[in-house]
Design an enzyme around this catalytic site. Sequence first.
Site, PDB file in Angstrom:
ATOM      1  N   GLY A 235       0.483  36.429   1.124  1.00 56.76           N
ATOM      2  CA  GLY A 235      -0.520  36.471   2.191  1.00 56.76           C
ATOM      3  C   GLY A 235       0.066  35.862   3.454  1.00 56.76           C
ATOM      4  O   GLY A 235       0.718  34.830   3.407  1.00 56.76           O
ATOM      5  N   SER A 268       0.311  32.480  -1.276  1.00 54.65           N
ATOM      6  CA  SER A 268       0.150  32.257   0.172  1.00 54.65           C
ATOM      7  C   SER A 268       1.513  32.053   0.814  1.00 54.65           C
ATOM      8  O   SER A 268       2.456  31.601   0.166  1.00 54.65           O
ATOM      9  CB  SER A 268      -0.688  31.005   0.427  1.00 54.65           C
ATOM     10  OG  SER A 268       0.100  29.849   0.221  1.00 54.65           O
ATOM     11  N   ASP A 269       1.614  32.374   2.104  1.00 55.73           N
ATOM     12  CA  ASP A 269       2.773  31.893   2.843  1.00 55.73           C
ATOM     13  C   ASP A 269       2.665  30.365   2.887  1.00 55.73           C
ATOM     14  O   ASP A 269       1.616  29.792   2.589  1.00 55.73           O
ATOM     15  CB  ASP A 269       2.848  32.510   4.253  1.00 55.73           C
ATOM     16  CG  ASP A 269       4.282  32.473   4.794  1.00 55.73           C
ATOM     17  OD1 ASP A 269       5.083  31.631   4.332  1.00 55.73           O
ATOM     18  OD2 ASP A 269       4.612  33.286   5.691  1.00 55.73           O
ATOM     19  N   TRP A 270       3.778  29.737   3.244  1.00 54.61           N
ATOM     20  CA  TRP A 270       3.861  28.277   3.108  1.00 54.61           C
ATOM     21  C   TRP A 270       2.945  27.571   4.115  1.00 54.61           C
ATOM     22  O   TRP A 270       3.164  27.622   5.319  1.00 54.61           O
ATOM     23  CB  TRP A 270       5.323  27.851   3.253  1.00 54.61           C
ATOM     24  CG  TRP A 270       6.017  27.718   1.920  1.00 54.61           C
ATOM     25  CD1 TRP A 270       6.680  26.611   1.463  1.00 54.61           C
ATOM     26  CD2 TRP A 270       6.111  28.675   0.853  1.00 54.61           C
ATOM     27  NE1 TRP A 270       7.155  26.828   0.182  1.00 54.61           N
ATOM     28  CE2 TRP A 270       6.817  28.074  -0.214  1.00 54.61           C
ATOM     29  CE3 TRP A 270       5.627  29.970   0.656  1.00 54.61           C
ATOM     30  CZ2 TRP A 270       7.090  28.720  -1.415  1.00 54.61           C
ATOM     31  CZ3 TRP A 270       5.889  30.623  -0.552  1.00 54.61           C
ATOM     32  CH2 TRP A 270       6.609  30.000  -1.551  1.00 54.61           C
ATOM     33  N   ALA A 271       1.893  26.976   3.594  1.00 57.73           N
ATOM     34  CA  ALA A 271       0.891  26.284   4.400  1.00 57.73           C
ATOM     35  C   ALA A 271       0.013  27.262   5.182  1.00 57.73           C
ATOM     36  O   ALA A 271      -0.347  26.999   6.316  1.00 57.73           O
ATOM     37  CB  ALA A 271       1.524  25.265   5.350  1.00 57.73           C
TER      38      ALA A 271
END
Length: 738
Positions: A235, A268-271
């Site tokens: 995402g 998810s993408d990171w954070a």
Amino acid sequence: MAAVFLFSSCENAKDKKSDAAQVTTSESYLGKSITHNYDAMIDSIISQMTLQEKSGMLHGTSMFTTAGIERLGVPELKMADGPLGVREEISRYSWAPAGLDNDFATYYPAGAGLSATWNPQLAYTFGNSVGEECRAREKDVILSPAINIIRTPLGGRTYEYLTEDPFLNKKLAVPFIVGIQDNDVAACVKHYAANNQETNRDFVDVQIDERALREIYLPVFEAAVKEAKAYSIMGAYNKFRGEYLCENNHMLNEVLKGEWGFEGVVISDWAAVHTSVNSLNSGLDIEMGTPKPFNEFFLADPLIEAVKAGEISEAEIDKHVKRILQLMYTLKSMGGESRAKGSINTEAHFKDAYTIASESVVLLKNDKNLLPLNTSKISSIAVIGANATKKNALGGFGAGVKTKREVTPLEGLQNRLPASVKINYAEGYQERYAPKKEAKFGDVTQERAQTIDELDSKLVEEALMAAKNSDMTIIFAGSNRDYETEASDREDLELPFGQDTLIEKVLAVNPNTIVVMIAGAPFDINNIKEKSSTLVWSWFNGSEGGNALADVLLGHVNPSGKLPWTMPKSLMDSPAHATKSFPGDQTVSYVEGILVGYRWFDTKNVEPLYPFGYGLSYTSFDINNVRLDKKEPYSENEIIYVTVDVINTGNMDGKEVVQVYSSKKESKVERAAQELKGFEKVLVKKGQTATVTLALPVKELAYYDVGLKKWVVESGIYNFRIGNSSRDIKAEVSVQIN
Ligand code: BGC
């Protein structure tokens, strides 16, 4: 390998292509689905888990892993970046390199290099090779491929992404994913979706009309799910129509998991996650991120609290845990089935990187036939430019590769030139930056480099001396991965570091000068194109990039790369800029709609500097004698077989990419002037003719009907325009669809 060849009796398409007699497309690559063989077992494992254990599987508990549950035999899920090869090992709890001596890997050509090959078989080779490396590093998921559409030439990740065209995009992405997953490793296809700029990527709200979304931005993800059966998808950071992509019910639950039947895991993408209950309810499965106490992640303690407060049911959590366990059984990290072991840093993998690089180099101009180099007539070559020695495996923001081998262009020439040719190297320009400007990207502060564009007069002097005293000159110019980088877009198309001036000066003292650009995205090369007789485009091209480039310059390899995007004359000619709809602020609206890339240039009659699909060869080709497999009209479920003859009219064996563009004049909806619907790369020996049959499913001609919410094939006449670039059409044929 899961390639299925339509219409072909030959087992190995490569062998078939090399006899250059009769070639038929299109191999389609089909992935294997997520297994359901263990579903009962999975239910029983879940029934024994505590809420805490379940939550551990839904979020990062280190930089690149989620928690395992030892007592139940559930391992960690181990991930690694990324698109250029398996990233070096990062510390468990910070972005610092782990400092190991066993995490070297093959550096593969960046996405733009792969796409310039226009060769789906090489996309499979790439995926399969990097998949083997992943297994050797004991990873479960590789955060690759990166396949967002190139909407603006300024995009910081243009070098990493593949193309501006949705058809080329999916034809390369699908074999790439299948190649990875054939090794019991999950591809994590990124970044879903509409992550087409780095500026404000953490919060920008992207607005795209439904037709452009379906026809331009989503096809690659849809094919990744339906054809390649991608096991995971990432995402994106940004918002889409008001909702963050990692908690976008419409995009995750309705489109991805509902309409397309995605059975894998959304990571998810990171954070990129902003809520606990909403993200899980909206279809996110795993939250990953950058350092903060891992128990503070949204899907960690806050989620447990939410369950206790009755804001989300444990049954909802079980649904996500089940998907992750199904993935683990599919990857054989659970279940005891024998799993691929992989291999890393092998000569075979360096050769894969070489082969991809050697097919990616694009010959833009060769007016004086300086290429291929005739070494019997040359005793000295001046090699000029910082890019002759620049390495790009690491650099910039984001994922690189720690590699034992990166052959630079200068080393490639040293390796390949005969001893009779002396190399006079001069740096000419230097990569120099002014103090950096700070920019904040979520949890990360990124500094956008400001380049220093004045030349050092002593270096210029040395370069001019070398050029004057040599029979020929090769200038290695362009950019690098510090300049083109994730987390920031470029400000303009200018060549940095004063290169334009240097090139002009060198051309003035030695007209026998070849300019080789090394870059992952378009630059303003109007001036160079005008002044230089010879122009070559290469990429951030992997461990063997320098050898591959030298082989092309020497004619050991005949160039066959084609541009995967349009090179504009001016930035303002590009659709996102012509419509003043980049980069937006809080919101960005894609005003150009479906007219992305060449679709805009061709529809609006704007002349590009170099068109999409363009690339020369040391030989010449003709494409003619176009014919269809039948005279009667076609219907929606049929495949149109278009056959052409490709004649090598020159003096060297070479590969050509036959490209088929469709156009429809009479239509009830807006249409681009033309759209790529088929292509095939074929080797033709000098003086010979290859007969190529392209299989074009009628369904590929459909447009997305927003009212009906489905793909519709409009009946009527379609014109197929066949050529070797979008602006060099050699033959046409009309097709009637009923
Ligand atoms: C990038 C992803 C990458 C992730 C982990 C993010 O900044 O957008 O492509 O996989 O970091 O390194």
